[in-house]
Design a protein around this motif. Structure first.
Motif, short mmCIF file in Angstrom:
data_model
loop_
_atom_site.label_atom_id
_atom_site.label_comp_id
_atom_site.label_asym_id
_atom_site.label_seq_id
_atom_site.Cartn_x
_atom_site.Cartn_y
_atom_site.Cartn_z
N ASP A 104 0.95 -1.06 0.15
CA ASP A 104 -0.01 -0.11 0.22
C ASP A 104 0.66 0.80 0.05
O ASP A 104 1.99 1.90 1.32
CB ASP A 104 -1.04 -0.13 1.53
N LYS A 106 0.03 4.17 -0.56
CA LYS A 106 0.02 5.97 0.22
C LYS A 106 -0.26 5.19 1.82
O LYS A 106 -0.49 6.23 2.33
CB LYS A 106 -1.46 5.17 -0.13
N ASN A 107 -0.12 3.91 2.48
CA ASN A 107 -0.05 4.25 3.78
C ASN A 107 1.99 3.54 4.12
O ASN A 107 1.84 2.38 4.51
CB ASN A 107 -0.71 3.39 4.44
N ASN A 108 2.30 4.13 3.36
CA ASN A 108 4.14 3.57 3.59
C ASN A 108 4.82 2.10 3.67
O ASN A 108 5.80 1.72 4.07
CB ASN A 108 4.38 3.63 5.87
#
Length: 149
Positions: A104, A106-108
């Protein structure tokens, strides 16, 4: 890469098992080839431990329960269309049923599970090293159970 000695041991135990039927171990050293399915803006952020894993341990099918792709691929490319909420999802592997494993972005770059049974995706690990170590332990356990039968 964290836990590389243990990861190597687990992979060797899985691939040397009597009932091993996978096709695993082709290594990829060309980072540009690995990242060909990643948007240009995300390429510099792809986790280094993932790139090291592909170079040191390779890709392919370790078991019907787990395969590693030779590089991340946008979820939208696999689906053939953009899916709302999945814009930063890059598929990195899966199993022989309907489960996909992904980053993901968008989330590290945490590792998530994408399944048709889930509404969305579930976080599995905060980094690739932790994810792959746990997945290999699980596969080794399944291989041992099959051998015991």
């Amino acid at each position: 890469m964290m836990n590389s000695v243990e990861i190597r041991r687990l992979i060797e135990e899985i691939t040397s098992a009597e009932l091993f039927e996978g096709d695993y171990g082709d290594c990829v050293f060309n980072v540009d080839a690995i990242l060909s399915g990643v948007e240009e803006t995300d390429r510099k952020s792809v986790p280094a431990d993932y790139l090291e894993f592909l170079a040191d341990f390779g890709f392919g099918e370790l078991d019907a329960a787990f395969y590693v792709d030779e590089g991340p691929e946008k979820y939208s490319t696999i689906c053939g269309r953009e899916v709302e909420g999945y814009e930063g999802i890059y598929i990195i592997g899966g199993n022989s049923s309907d489960v996909l494993y992904a980053f993901d972005a968008k989330n590290n770059w945490q590792v998530v599970e994408v399944s048709s049974e889930l509404d969305g995706f579930e976080v599995l690990a905060s980094n690739f090293s932790d994810f792959i170590l746990e997945k290999l332990k699980c596969i080794k356990s399944m291989v041992e159970r099959r051998a015991a039968r």
